[in-house]
Design an enzyme around this catalytic site. Structure first.
Site, PDB file in Angstrom:
ATOM      1  CB  ALA A   9      -0.935   0.007   1.215  1.00  0.00           C
ATOM      2  CB  SER A  10       4.253   2.020   0.983  1.00  0.00           C
ATOM      3  OG  SER A  10       5.000   1.044   0.274  1.00  0.00           O
ATOM      4  CG  ASN A  81      -0.713  -4.099  -5.081  1.00  0.00           C
ATOM      5  OD1 ASN A  81      -0.741  -4.012  -6.300  1.00  0.00           O
ATOM      6  ND2 ASN A  81       0.048  -3.304  -4.330  1.00  0.00           N
ATOM      7  CB  SER A 136       1.388  -9.066 -14.390  1.00  0.00           C
ATOM      8  OG  SER A 136       2.061  -8.381 -15.442  1.00  0.00           O
ATOM      9  CE1 TYR A 149       6.075  -8.167 -11.738  1.00  0.00           C
ATOM     10  CE2 TYR A 149       5.284  -8.465 -13.982  1.00  0.00           C
ATOM     11  CZ  TYR A 149       5.138  -7.913 -12.730  1.00  0.00           C
ATOM     12  OH  TYR A 149       4.067  -7.114 -12.450  1.00  0.00           O
TER      13      TYR A 149
END
Length: 244
Positions: A9-10, A81, A136, A149
């Site tokens: 969340a940052s 997330n 993604s 990834y």
């Protein structure tokens, strides 16, 4: 008041989602490592709950979810997330520590947060909730030189399917949002890398991160009898369809 925990969340998509849900009146658990940044986001939002934790730490994740439920009463939605994109290269060029870091954050972190969220939703009354995994488009069409990834995001898709199946008995819905080129620090860094490798390359096409956040809000706002199983939201002109 509806409740949600947002991991990562940052910054980036996580921060945009957290801020949008706060503006919409949700009780929002802000989960990330950097407490000072979370405190900044929570300022002037009494419905925000700061949950400073590393998603790769099983004990810290469980304590964060337990703390949120104790304060908020229940957990309606988890936006799962948190993720990283390590240095690019062909598989023989990728440092093993980058591979392990990608698996630890992008997959283990997703698993640990989903595990804690699922358990909370299963035992609360009324039972149920929703988990939204940030996948993604790389799970389907990867960028060049991005094996860690692409592999971890493909695994997230398998996790989403399994959670959807296993959650039916407990009124727990699970969906996945696959986001392409939202303007975040991570995407901007990828753009810089591409231009460094080929200064004549066209700048990548991007979209506002708020548009991705609005898509998450749509998924979260649905009644539990309805679910967006997979959503793709992307910059219109980015090379996804036809890429490769």
């Amino acid at each position: 008041m509806k409740t949600i925990i947002v991991t990562g969340a940052s910054s980036g998509i996580g921060r945009s989602v957290a801020e949008m849900f706060l503006e919409q009146g949700w009780r929002v658990g802000l989960l990330a490592r950097r407490k000072s940044v979370l405190d900044e986001i929570a300022a002037d939002h009494p419905q925000a709950i700061v949950l400073a934790a590393d998603v790769t730490d099983p004990l810290a994740v469980q304590e964060a979810f337990d703390s949120f439920v104790a304060q908020a009463g229940r957990l309606d939605v988890l936006f799962n997330n948190a993720g990283i994109f390590t240095a690019g290269g062909t598989i023989d060029e990728i440092a093993l520590e980058d591979w392990y870091a990608s698996v630890n954050v992008n997959l283990n972190g997703m698993f640990l947060a989903a595990r804690a969220g699922f358990a909370a939703m299963r035992r609360q009354t009324p039972q149920g909730g929703r988990i939204i995994n940030n996948g993604s488009i790389a799970a389907y069409v990867p960028r060049p030189n991005s094996a860690p990834y692409a592999a971890t995001k493909s695994a997230v898709t398998g996790l989403t399917r399994s959670l959807s199946l296993d959650g039916r008995a407990f009124n727990i819905a699970c969906g996945q949002i696959d986001i392409g080129n939202a303007r975040t620090p991570m995407v901007e860094e990828l753009g810089h890398r591409a231009l460094e490798q080929d200064p004549s390359a066209e700048p990548q096409q991007t979209m506002a991160v708020e548009d991705a956040a609005r898509s998450v809000l749509h998924m979260a706002d649905l009644p539990l009898e309805a679910n967006v199983q997979f959503m793709t939201v992307m910059a219109t002109r980015m090379p996804y369809i036809g890429r490769g």
